[in-house]
Scaffold this active site. Structure first.
Site, mmCIF file in Angstrom:
data_model
loop_
_atom_site.group_PDB
_atom_site.id
_atom_site.type_symbol
_atom_site.label_atom_id
_atom_site.label_comp_id
_atom_site.label_asym_id
_atom_site.label_seq_id
_atom_site.Cartn_x
_atom_site.Cartn_y
_atom_site.Cartn_z
ATOM 1 N N ASP A 137 0.838 -1.201 0.000
ATOM 2 C CA ASP A 137 0.000 0.000 0.000
ATOM 3 C C ASP A 137 0.875 1.254 0.000
ATOM 4 O OD1 ASP A 137 -2.156 -1.695 0.253
ATOM 5 O OD2 ASP A 137 -2.232 -1.507 2.441
HETATM 6 N N1 URA Z 1 -1.156 -6.022 3.814
HETATM 7 C C1 URA Z 1 -1.661 -4.755 3.872
HETATM 8 O O1 URA Z 1 -2.691 -4.518 4.468
HETATM 9 N N2 URA Z 1 -0.979 -3.786 3.226
HETATM 10 C C2 URA Z 1 0.184 -3.977 2.580
HETATM 11 O O2 URA Z 1 0.778 -3.038 2.038
HETATM 12 C C3 URA Z 1 0.695 -5.291 2.535
HETATM 13 C C4 URA Z 1 0.011 -6.293 3.153
#
Ligand code: URA
Length: 229
Positions: free
Chosen positions: A101
């Site tokens: 993310d």
């Molecule tokens: N899980 C999440 O919620 N976000 C990420 O960036 C990676 C794994």
């Protein structure tokens, strides 16, 4: 190199598909039909698949330390793409094996080898991803067992796969998962009444993040091969 390997390297075909094309006479080497997949060929040979010349590609395998505020997309959107930091040719051919993310940091693997990245992202191969997670409150005692047994995430037909939780501080844990559902780590903690405030990927498979934030390097041959076992 073996003919089947050459065909795989120069197309999107799997090994089984390449062998099938070879054994059914669809491959010509220097003008002759060759049906034995173990035939040794050289990149200078003229190799045709159904009359189309094949050219072996050298795949690229890159590790990057993703900074916060960048996105795992080939183009800039609201946030800048982390590909801006890669000074290599033909960026558009590259993709990320397991996105993070925008507010997450840590290890990202980048490649143009779709079959290799499938080994990392498919839950079937059980490739582990280790996350250092900062939480809004301490984890309750039952969470480790819940994550080990699998939990139901909203909108998902199946329980999450067994995950390993290690508490390393009052509000800090290491979580190891072998799948990568959308926002999986955040949703797992939300499902047990907690909230992720920081998320950093430290390792994928046996490869650990060993470079500073924003930097990148090519994987070694041993690291590349570790994902094909
Ligand atoms: N899980 C999440 O919620 N976000 C990420 O960036 C990676 C794994």
């Amino acid at each position: 190199m073996r003919l089947d390997k050459f065909v795989c390297k120069s197309t999107e075909l799997t090994k089984i598909e390449a062998i099938q094309r070879i054994s059914t006479g669809q491959i010509c080497v220097n003008g002759d039909v060759v049906t034995n997949e173990a035939t040794q060929v050289h990149e200078n040979n003229t190799i045709l698949l159904n009359g189309i010349k094949l050219k072996a590609r050298d795949f690229r395998y890159i590790l990057m330390h993703k900074p916060e505020g960048t996105i795992c997309s080939n183009i800039d959107e609201v946030y800048p793409s982390l590909f801006n930091r890669l000074n290599v040719d033909n960026i558009s051919e590259l993709h990320i094996a397991g996105r993070l993310d925008v507010d997450s940091t840590g290890m990202v693997l980048i490649t143009d080898d779709g079959r290799w990245s499938f080994n990392i992202t498919t839950p079937m191969k059980e490739c582990s991803k280790v996350y250092r997670v900062g939480l809004s409150r301490p984890v309750s005692d039952d969470v480790e067992a819940k994550f080990r047994d699998g939990i139901q995430l909203q909108g998902e037909p199946q329980l999450t796969r067994p995950a390993a939780l290690e508490v390393i501080g009052p509000k800090e844990v290491l979580l190891t998962i072998t799948e990568g559902k959308f926002h999986q780590v955040k949703r797992m903690f939300s499902a047990v009444g907690n909230r992720v405030v920081s998320l950093h990927r430290e390792a994928i498979g046996t490869v650990y993040l060993d470079i500073d934030v924003g930097q990148w390097r090519y994987l070694t041959d041993i690291e590349v091969q570790s994902f094909t076992k």
